[in-house]
Design a protein around this motif. Sequence first.
Motif, PDB file in Angstrom:
ATOM      1  N   THR A 156      32.246  19.012  21.262  1.00 50.94           N
ATOM      2  CA  THR A 156      31.809  18.660  20.013  1.00 50.94           C
ATOM      3  C   THR A 156      30.250  18.645  19.752  1.00 50.94           C
ATOM      4  O   THR A 156      29.554  19.501  20.601  1.00 50.94           O
ATOM      5  CB  THR A 156      31.716  16.686  20.303  1.00 50.94           C
ATOM      6  OG1 THR A 156      30.894  16.396  21.407  1.00 50.94           O
ATOM      7  CG2 THR A 156      33.213  16.330  20.609  1.00 50.94           C
ATOM      8  N   ARG A 157      29.662  18.153  18.349  1.00 50.34           N
ATOM      9  CA  ARG A 157      28.504  18.579  18.030  1.00 50.34           C
ATOM     10  C   ARG A 157      28.140  17.474  17.329  1.00 50.34           C
ATOM     11  O   ARG A 157      28.677  16.501  17.025  1.00 50.34           O
ATOM     12  CB  ARG A 157      28.427  19.834  17.137  1.00 50.34           C
ATOM     13  CG  ARG A 157      29.436  20.078  16.017  1.00 50.34           C
ATOM     14  CD  ARG A 157      29.405  21.237  15.315  1.00 50.34           C
ATOM     15  NE  ARG A 157      30.173  22.470  16.233  1.00 50.34           N
ATOM     16  CZ  ARG A 157      29.941  23.664  16.170  1.00 50.34           C
ATOM     17  NH1 ARG A 157      29.075  24.180  15.182  1.00 50.34           N
ATOM     18  NH2 ARG A 157      30.709  24.284  16.871  1.00 50.34           N
ATOM     19  N   ALA A 208      29.014  27.911  22.293  1.00 40.59           N
ATOM     20  CA  ALA A 208      29.213  29.156  22.071  1.00 40.59           C
ATOM     21  C   ALA A 208      28.062  29.999  22.513  1.00 40.59           C
ATOM     22  O   ALA A 208      26.875  29.565  22.684  1.00 40.59           O
ATOM     23  CB  ALA A 208      29.045  29.564  20.498  1.00 40.59           C
ATOM     24  N   PRO A 209      28.254  31.320  23.031  1.00 38.19           N
ATOM     25  CA  PRO A 209      27.066  32.057  23.499  1.00 38.19           C
ATOM     26  C   PRO A 209      26.113  32.190  22.350  1.00 38.19           C
ATOM     27  O   PRO A 209      26.397  32.230  21.021  1.00 38.19           O
ATOM     28  CB  PRO A 209      27.443  33.356  24.131  1.00 38.19           C
ATOM     29  CG  PRO A 209      29.137  33.106  24.147  1.00 38.19           C
ATOM     30  CD  PRO A 209      29.468  32.100  23.336  1.00 38.19           C
ATOM     31  N   ALA A 210      24.789  32.508  22.708  1.00 36.36           N
ATOM     32  CA  ALA A 210      23.752  32.735  21.586  1.00 36.36           C
ATOM     33  C   ALA A 210      24.259  33.754  20.507  1.00 36.36           C
ATOM     34  O   ALA A 210      24.434  34.884  21.070  1.00 36.36           O
ATOM     35  CB  ALA A 210      22.299  32.951  22.180  1.00 36.36           C
ATOM     36  N   GLY A 211      23.863  33.581  19.264  1.00 34.33           N
ATOM     37  CA  GLY A 211      24.251  34.268  18.226  1.00 34.33           C
ATOM     38  C   GLY A 211      25.532  34.282  17.691  1.00 34.33           C
ATOM     39  O   GLY A 211      25.786  34.904  16.784  1.00 34.33           O
ATOM     40  N   VAL A 212      26.460  33.518  18.371  1.00 29.66           N
ATOM     41  CA  VAL A 212      28.005  33.449  17.870  1.00 29.66           C
ATOM     42  C   VAL A 212      28.264  32.342  16.815  1.00 29.66           C
ATOM     43  O   VAL A 212      28.838  32.594  15.857  1.00 29.66           O
ATOM     44  CB  VAL A 212      28.879  33.174  19.303  1.00 29.66           C
ATOM     45  CG1 VAL A 212      30.300  33.297  18.832  1.00 29.66           C
ATOM     46  CG2 VAL A 212      28.830  34.543  20.140  1.00 29.66           C
ATOM     47  N   ASP A 213      27.644  31.267  17.027  1.00 31.75           N
ATOM     48  CA  ASP A 213      27.725  30.104  16.165  1.00 31.75           C
ATOM     49  C   ASP A 213      26.662  30.093  15.285  1.00 31.75           C
ATOM     50  O   ASP A 213      25.624  29.879  15.354  1.00 31.75           O
ATOM     51  CB  ASP A 213      27.814  28.691  17.055  1.00 31.75           C
ATOM     52  CG  ASP A 213      28.025  27.645  16.086  1.00 31.75           C
ATOM     53  OD1 ASP A 213      28.115  27.758  14.906  1.00 31.75           O
ATOM     54  OD2 ASP A 213      28.231  26.474  16.610  1.00 31.75           O
ATOM     55  N   ASP A 268      24.480  27.102  15.145  1.00 31.12           N
ATOM     56  CA  ASP A 268      23.770  26.793  16.397  1.00 31.12           C
ATOM     57  C   ASP A 268      22.256  26.076  15.931  1.00 31.12           C
ATOM     58  O   ASP A 268      21.688  26.632  15.363  1.00 31.12           O
ATOM     59  CB  ASP A 268      23.540  28.249  17.065  1.00 31.12           C
ATOM     60  CG  ASP A 268      22.987  27.746  18.628  1.00 31.12           C
ATOM     61  OD1 ASP A 268      23.166  26.687  19.244  1.00 31.12           O
ATOM     62  OD2 ASP A 268      22.215  28.608  19.064  1.00 31.12           O
ATOM     63  N   GLY A 269      21.878  25.104  16.892  1.00 32.27           N
ATOM     64  CA  GLY A 269      20.683  24.202  16.467  1.00 32.27           C
ATOM     65  C   GLY A 269      20.738  23.382  15.527  1.00 32.27           C
ATOM     66  O   GLY A 269      19.832  22.766  15.107  1.00 32.27           O
ATOM     67  N   ILE A 270      21.906  23.141  14.832  1.00 27.71           N
ATOM     68  CA  ILE A 270      22.014  22.174  13.906  1.00 27.71           C
ATOM     69  C   ILE A 270      21.549  20.794  14.178  1.00 27.71           C
ATOM     70  O   ILE A 270      21.138  19.794  13.581  1.00 27.71           O
ATOM     71  CB  ILE A 270      23.504  22.201  13.252  1.00 27.71           C
ATOM     72  CG1 ILE A 270      23.499  21.160  11.781  1.00 27.71           C
ATOM     73  CG2 ILE A 270      24.313  21.587  14.302  1.00 27.71           C
ATOM     74  CD1 ILE A 270      24.848  21.190  11.083  1.00 27.71           C
ATOM     75  N   SER A 271      21.716  20.478  15.520  1.00 33.13           N
ATOM     76  CA  SER A 271      21.437  19.138  16.270  1.00 33.13           C
ATOM     77  C   SER A 271      19.890  18.973  16.742  1.00 33.13           C
ATOM     78  O   SER A 271      19.436  17.931  17.274  1.00 33.13           O
ATOM     79  CB  SER A 271      22.193  18.920  17.341  1.00 33.13           C
ATOM     80  OG  SER A 271      23.558  18.694  17.077  1.00 33.13           O
ATOM     81  N   LYS A 326      36.251  32.864  20.143  1.00 24.51           N
ATOM     82  CA  LYS A 326      37.025  33.922  19.418  1.00 24.51           C
ATOM     83  C   LYS A 326      37.516  34.972  19.975  1.00 24.51           C
ATOM     84  O   LYS A 326      37.937  35.876  19.455  1.00 24.51           O
ATOM     85  CB  LYS A 326      35.912  34.149  18.133  1.00 24.51           C
ATOM     86  CG  LYS A 326      35.583  32.698  17.261  1.00 24.51           C
ATOM     87  CD  LYS A 326      34.571  33.132  16.354  1.00 24.51           C
ATOM     88  CE  LYS A 326      34.242  32.129  15.478  1.00 24.51           C
ATOM     89  NZ  LYS A 326      33.284  32.203  14.396  1.00 24.51           N
ATOM     90  N   THR A 327      37.174  35.036  21.283  1.00 25.56           N
ATOM     91  CA  THR A 327      37.357  36.393  22.141  1.00 25.56           C
ATOM     92  C   THR A 327      38.863  36.038  23.183  1.00 25.56           C
ATOM     93  O   THR A 327      39.136  34.838  23.477  1.00 25.56           O
ATOM     94  CB  THR A 327      36.460  36.575  23.177  1.00 25.56           C
ATOM     95  OG1 THR A 327      36.124  35.877  24.009  1.00 25.56           O
ATOM     96  CG2 THR A 327      35.193  36.999  22.268  1.00 25.56           C
ATOM     97  N   HIS A 328      39.607  36.809  23.373  1.00 27.13           N
ATOM     98  CA  HIS A 328      40.930  36.714  24.163  1.00 27.13           C
ATOM     99  C   HIS A 328      40.114  36.047  25.592  1.00 27.13           C
ATOM    100  O   HIS A 328      41.238  35.049  26.050  1.00 27.13           O
ATOM    101  CB  HIS A 328      41.337  38.011  24.430  1.00 27.13           C
ATOM    102  CG  HIS A 328      42.701  38.014  25.431  1.00 27.13           C
ATOM    103  ND1 HIS A 328      43.742  37.072  25.097  1.00 27.13           N
ATOM    104  CD2 HIS A 328      42.697  38.379  26.957  1.00 27.13           C
ATOM    105  CE1 HIS A 328      44.645  37.306  26.143  1.00 27.13           C
ATOM    106  NE2 HIS A 328      43.970  38.054  27.285  1.00 27.13           N
TER     107      HIS A 328
END
Length: 397
Positions: free
Chosen positions: A19-20, A43-48, A51-54, A77-79
């Motif tokens: 959740t977020r 998500a790892p840094a730079g993926v989402d 990120d930081g919306i909260s 998003k990765t296998h």
Amino acid sequence: MSNNSASAALSGLRVLDLTRIRSGPTCCRVLADFGADVIKIEAPAGVDPNDGISGPRDGFDMQNLHRNKRSITLNLKTHDGMSIFRRLVQTADVVVENFRPDVKDRLSIDYESLKAINPRIILASISGFGQTGEYRTRGGFDQIAQGMGGLMWVTGHPGHGPMRAGTAVADISAGLYASIGLLVALSERERSGVGQWVQTSLLEAQIAIMDFQAARFLVDGVVPQQAGNDHPYSTPMGVYETSDGFINIGASGSGLWMSLCAALARPDLAERPEYATEADRFANRPQLNSELNAILSERTSEVWLAELEAKGVPAGPIYKMDEVFSDPQVRHLGMAVPVEHPERGEINLVGQPLVLSRTPASVFKCAPKAGEHTDEILRELGYADADIDKLQRENAI
């Protein structure tokens, strides 16, 4: 000092927190405070891109919402990222998400997909407007739900237009309803042995907590309107001005009305025909409130609150937030809970408003850094250090 011991109430329960923002984290916070192993999946840094919306990681909101949790970073998003998630689902009791309904379908984290991995899994989904229907894919935020659920139209002073509540009522209530639904589903699973899909939305939760205002329309056909600081249909019940501030008084019903008149040393008010009954007082509320304010403005809030308490009239001060946490009863109840933060030192977070005699809630650690427990959790799943290094290189974690 900080309490560094987890609650025993939900120990052994594993929750995967996808959740977020606020509604989902509120749900997971309840479970974490009562001892569940809540794993926050990020998500790892730079993926989402969101990120930081909260807000800042070490800021007040993130610390209050995500205390007592562990954090793992996974690129779903990765296998390989999804493979790790599926292994986590095998070990988990609960998954909580608050994506738009179509997102979990695209990521294959819908209930049918999760049930195929672990038939005992319980999925809690919180959305803006529900999992079905024409609004299902709309983005939902708290204020939008406040407006659509009827809260804003009954909030504020008459004639001044709609007003939002001063806290995230729809978000928080949706999170609390989701936690109730999860606990019901967990109890039922003890009998059936299988999980189920728990659903709620900001819109449904907002309508539900309108409670008597909603029932007033459904049963009697009355459309509630704004009443400012007055009670919608009872008086005297509202905010009154003293010589140095404001207080709340609740004196509905004949007995409390007589006690209020005694506390004000104005028995003549009780003898006035226009104030004889509850209906009379409500019909003449503007005049009555004007007279009460004139009387109350002659003395301080502290003096009046003492007089009202002595006569058994429900009343209370109207606090700013610093005054809330300075009140002796609030301090006694322990609603500000200290916890140690590695950079900020000891900080206070908002306690759980529930008291259990044997297994109380506990705020025992601050919110984790993003991915703080990734290696630890992967090792629990059986990954070797070489595997973890490979996953990091491939940006799966």
